[in-house]
Design a protein around this motif. Structure first.
Motif, short mmCIF file in Angstrom:
data_model
loop_
_atom_site.label_atom_id
_atom_site.label_comp_id
_atom_site.label_asym_id
_atom_site.label_seq_id
_atom_site.Cartn_x
_atom_site.Cartn_y
_atom_site.Cartn_z
N GLY A 106 49.53 38.33 54.45
CA GLY A 106 49.08 39.69 54.18
C GLY A 106 48.79 39.97 52.72
O GLY A 106 48.78 41.13 52.30
N CYS A 107 48.55 38.91 51.94
CA CYS A 107 48.25 39.11 50.52
C CYS A 107 46.76 39.31 50.31
O CYS A 107 45.96 39.26 51.24
N ILE A 108 46.37 39.50 49.07
CA ILE A 108 44.99 39.81 48.71
C ILE A 108 44.20 38.51 48.58
O ILE A 108 44.67 37.55 47.97
N LEU A 109 42.99 38.49 49.13
CA LEU A 109 42.11 37.33 49.00
C LEU A 109 40.76 37.79 48.50
O LEU A 109 40.14 38.69 49.07
N TYR A 110 40.30 37.17 47.40
CA TYR A 110 38.94 37.36 46.92
C TYR A 110 38.16 36.09 47.25
O TYR A 110 38.42 35.04 46.70
N ASP A 111 37.23 36.22 48.17
CA ASP A 111 36.52 35.06 48.70
C ASP A 111 35.31 34.72 47.85
O ASP A 111 35.05 35.36 46.81
N VAL A 112 34.55 33.74 48.29
CA VAL A 112 33.39 33.23 47.56
C VAL A 112 32.46 34.38 47.15
O VAL A 112 32.09 35.22 47.95
N GLY A 113 32.10 34.40 45.87
CA GLY A 113 31.13 35.36 45.38
C GLY A 113 31.71 36.64 44.82
O GLY A 113 30.97 37.44 44.22
N GLU A 114 33.01 36.87 45.00
CA GLU A 114 33.59 38.10 44.45
C GLU A 114 33.73 38.03 42.93
O GLU A 114 33.61 39.05 42.25
N GLY A 115 33.97 36.82 42.40
CA GLY A 115 34.00 36.70 40.96
C GLY A 115 35.12 35.84 40.43
O GLY A 115 35.83 35.17 41.19
N ILE A 116 35.26 35.85 39.12
CA ILE A 116 36.24 35.03 38.41
C ILE A 116 37.60 35.73 38.42
O ILE A 116 37.69 36.94 38.21
N CYS A 117 38.64 34.96 38.60
CA CYS A 117 39.99 35.51 38.80
C CYS A 117 40.38 36.52 37.73
O CYS A 117 40.84 37.63 38.04
N HIS A 118 40.22 36.20 36.45
CA HIS A 118 40.70 37.09 35.38
C HIS A 118 39.89 38.38 35.34
O HIS A 118 40.45 39.46 35.10
N GLN A 119 38.60 38.28 35.61
CA GLN A 119 37.78 39.48 35.68
C GLN A 119 38.23 40.38 36.82
O GLN A 119 38.35 41.61 36.67
N LEU A 120 38.51 39.78 37.97
CA LEU A 120 38.90 40.56 39.14
C LEU A 120 40.26 41.21 38.97
O LEU A 120 40.48 42.33 39.45
N MET A 121 41.17 40.55 38.26
CA MET A 121 42.49 41.14 38.04
C MET A 121 42.38 42.43 37.25
O MET A 121 43.12 43.40 37.49
N VAL A 122 41.42 42.48 36.30
CA VAL A 122 41.22 43.69 35.51
C VAL A 122 40.38 44.71 36.28
O VAL A 122 40.73 45.90 36.34
N GLU A 123 39.28 44.27 36.87
CA GLU A 123 38.39 45.17 37.62
C GLU A 123 39.12 45.93 38.71
O GLU A 123 38.87 47.12 38.92
N HIS A 124 40.01 45.24 39.40
CA HIS A 124 40.67 45.82 40.57
C HIS A 124 42.09 46.29 40.29
O HIS A 124 42.87 46.51 41.21
N ASP A 125 42.41 46.44 39.01
CA ASP A 125 43.64 47.12 38.60
C ASP A 125 44.90 46.40 39.07
O ASP A 125 45.88 47.03 39.47
N HIS A 126 44.87 45.07 39.04
CA HIS A 126 46.08 44.31 39.39
C HIS A 126 47.03 44.15 38.21
O HIS A 126 48.18 43.75 38.40
N VAL A 127 46.54 44.44 37.01
CA VAL A 127 47.34 44.27 35.79
C VAL A 127 47.25 45.55 34.97
O VAL A 127 46.16 46.11 34.82
N ARG A 128 48.39 45.97 34.42
CA ARG A 128 48.42 47.16 33.57
C ARG A 128 49.23 46.90 32.31
O ARG A 128 50.00 45.94 32.24
N PRO A 129 49.06 47.75 31.29
CA PRO A 129 49.81 47.57 30.06
C PRO A 129 51.32 47.49 30.30
O PRO A 129 51.87 48.25 31.10
N GLY A 130 51.95 46.54 29.63
CA GLY A 130 53.40 46.39 29.75
C GLY A 130 53.86 45.53 30.91
O GLY A 130 55.05 45.24 31.04
N ASP A 131 52.93 45.09 31.77
CA ASP A 131 53.30 44.23 32.91
C ASP A 131 53.65 42.83 32.43
O ASP A 131 53.22 42.39 31.35
N ILE A 132 54.41 42.12 33.27
CA ILE A 132 54.51 40.67 33.18
C ILE A 132 53.74 40.12 34.37
O ILE A 132 54.06 40.40 35.53
N PHE A 133 52.68 39.36 34.05
CA PHE A 133 51.76 38.90 35.09
C PHE A 133 51.60 37.39 34.97
O PHE A 133 51.37 36.87 33.87
#
Length: 410
Positions: free
Chosen positions: A89-116
């Protein structure tokens, strides 16, 4: 005694004051793996007896390194990831969605002060948001999936103060290439790099991601870019170092006179001003990777190429950072300008950067690229030579057929 940004974030997660070089176990806020690392992490997770993730909503899998699959073996690994994501039940970004680091920022998976955590060496990219983002091995990632915690040796910190402002035509990529050349590929080994100063404050989030991304080429454990002047779509309290924080080293550079920079074969810290290699023949150009494939990067290339054609015999390949970036570039006319110049577009993802497919250079060819590494064989052929530069330099070089300062064609 004051604390650095790294010490503050780790202390908050540990629930007590933590100093540099102290080993701690801390909760994490998110974790990510790609098709280059997730299959190994899945197998390690199973071997640990893992039956469920600590928090499926905080775990993302991204198919970006070899996408679409170039052979049946990799296609089967992608299938393993899809099945695991469905089961857990975790998140999957399949072919064509983009590069991992870009997607983590675009889709708000990381915020200031987090440990990621990310099972990819360029995970410090997310430090542009003021997060303690760091790359880990697949086994450590699997343990974090299972427990929601990780162990860290609290890094010492290096502060890099950048004064002045970048001249027109000089970008964050030129700036960070200059810094990698000065600090060295091992100069920040297992340390946290803090970028600060007047030159940072006018930079976009995309440019700040470029700085944080290539801190990995200094050997950094993580990186933070001063958040002054950065607007985010949510309210947050940036983590700031104390005035009396103790640093392993502090560097200060005046960058107002900085010229475009190029890393020449075969090391990211082998950096010279573009004038030193101007005129070097180019066979292939690539704009992409987690370093420089965002909208502003494509726009910078389009500004050089609009209304012009690539030099005969030069091929220009472009891989947008994400589907969202590609869509925005279509809407504003950037894609049209690049396509009419002769560029070829490939799937949003890592593309030729990792040398798996979609643009492997031939023997003896010179490649100029906006990626982050030019080690021998990095793009898939040890008999090719790879030069690192900004998107504007890449585009100008593709236009002329030789390495070119964009100022010479604009």
């Amino acid at each position: 005694m004051g604390q650095t940004i790294a010490e503050k974030i780790i202390s908050r997660h540990a629930g007590r004051p933590v100093a540099a070089n102290e080993i701690v176990i801390v909760p994490i806020d998110g974790a990510m793996a790609t098709d280059a690392t997730a299959p190994l992490a899945i197998r390690a997770f199973r071997s640990m007896g893992g039956a469920r993730l600590w928090n499926p909503e905080r775990v993302a899998l991204v198919i970006d390194h070899a996408a679409p699959a170039p052979n049946e073996q990799i296609s089967n690994l992608h299938g393993l990831m899809r099945a695991f994501a469905r089961e857990m039940g975790c998140i999957l970004y399949d072919v064509g969605e983009g590069i991992c680091h870009q997607l983590m920022v675009e889709h708000d998976h990381v915020r200031p002060g987090d440990i990621f955590l990310g099972a990819d060496s360029h995970t410090p990219t997310c430090g542009a948001l003021g997060a303690f983002a760091t790359g880990v091995g697949s086994t450590d990632l699997a343990a974090a999936w299972l427990t929601g915690k990780t162990w860290l040796k609290t890094p010492t910190s290096i502060k890099i103060v950048l004064e002045g402002s970048l001249r027109p035509g000089v970008s964050a990529k030129d700036l960070v290439l200059f810094l990698v050349g000065r600090i060295g590929s091992d100069g920040a080994r297992y340390q946290a790099v803090e970028f600060a100063g007047a030159a940072i404050r006018s930079l976009s989030l995309a440019s700040r991601m470029t700085l944080a991304n290539m801190a990995a080429e200094m050997g950094a454990k993580t990186a933070f870019v001063e958040m002054t002047g950065l607007t985010l779509p949510y309210s947050c309290e940036p983590v700031q170092a104390d005035p009396d924080a103790v640093y392993h080293a502090v560097f200060s550079f005046a960058v107002s006179d900085l010229r475009p920079q190029v890393a020449i074969p075969h090391a990211p810290d082998n950096v010279v001003p573009v004038d030193a290699v101007a005129g070097t023949p180019i066979h292939m150009a690539f704009i992409g990777s987690c370093t420089n494939s965002r909208l502003e990067d494509l726009q910078a290339a389009a500004a050089v190429l609009r209304g012009r054609k690539l030099a005969p015999g030069v091929r220009l390949i472009i891989a947008p950072a994400s589907r969202q970036v590609f869509t925005m570039a279509v809407r504003d006319g950037t894609i049209d300008a690049l396509a009419e110049a002769g560029a070829t577009f490939i799937t949003p993802g890592c593309g030729p950067c990792v040398g798996t497919h979609q643009g492997i250079p031939g023997d003896g060819e010179h490649v100029i690229t906006s990626t982050n590494r030019n080690f021998r064989g990095r793009m898939g052929n040890p008999r090719a030579s790879v030069y690192l530069a900004s998107p504007a330099v890449v585009a100008a070089s593709a236009l002329r057929g030789v390495i070119t300062d964009p100022a010479d064609v604009l």
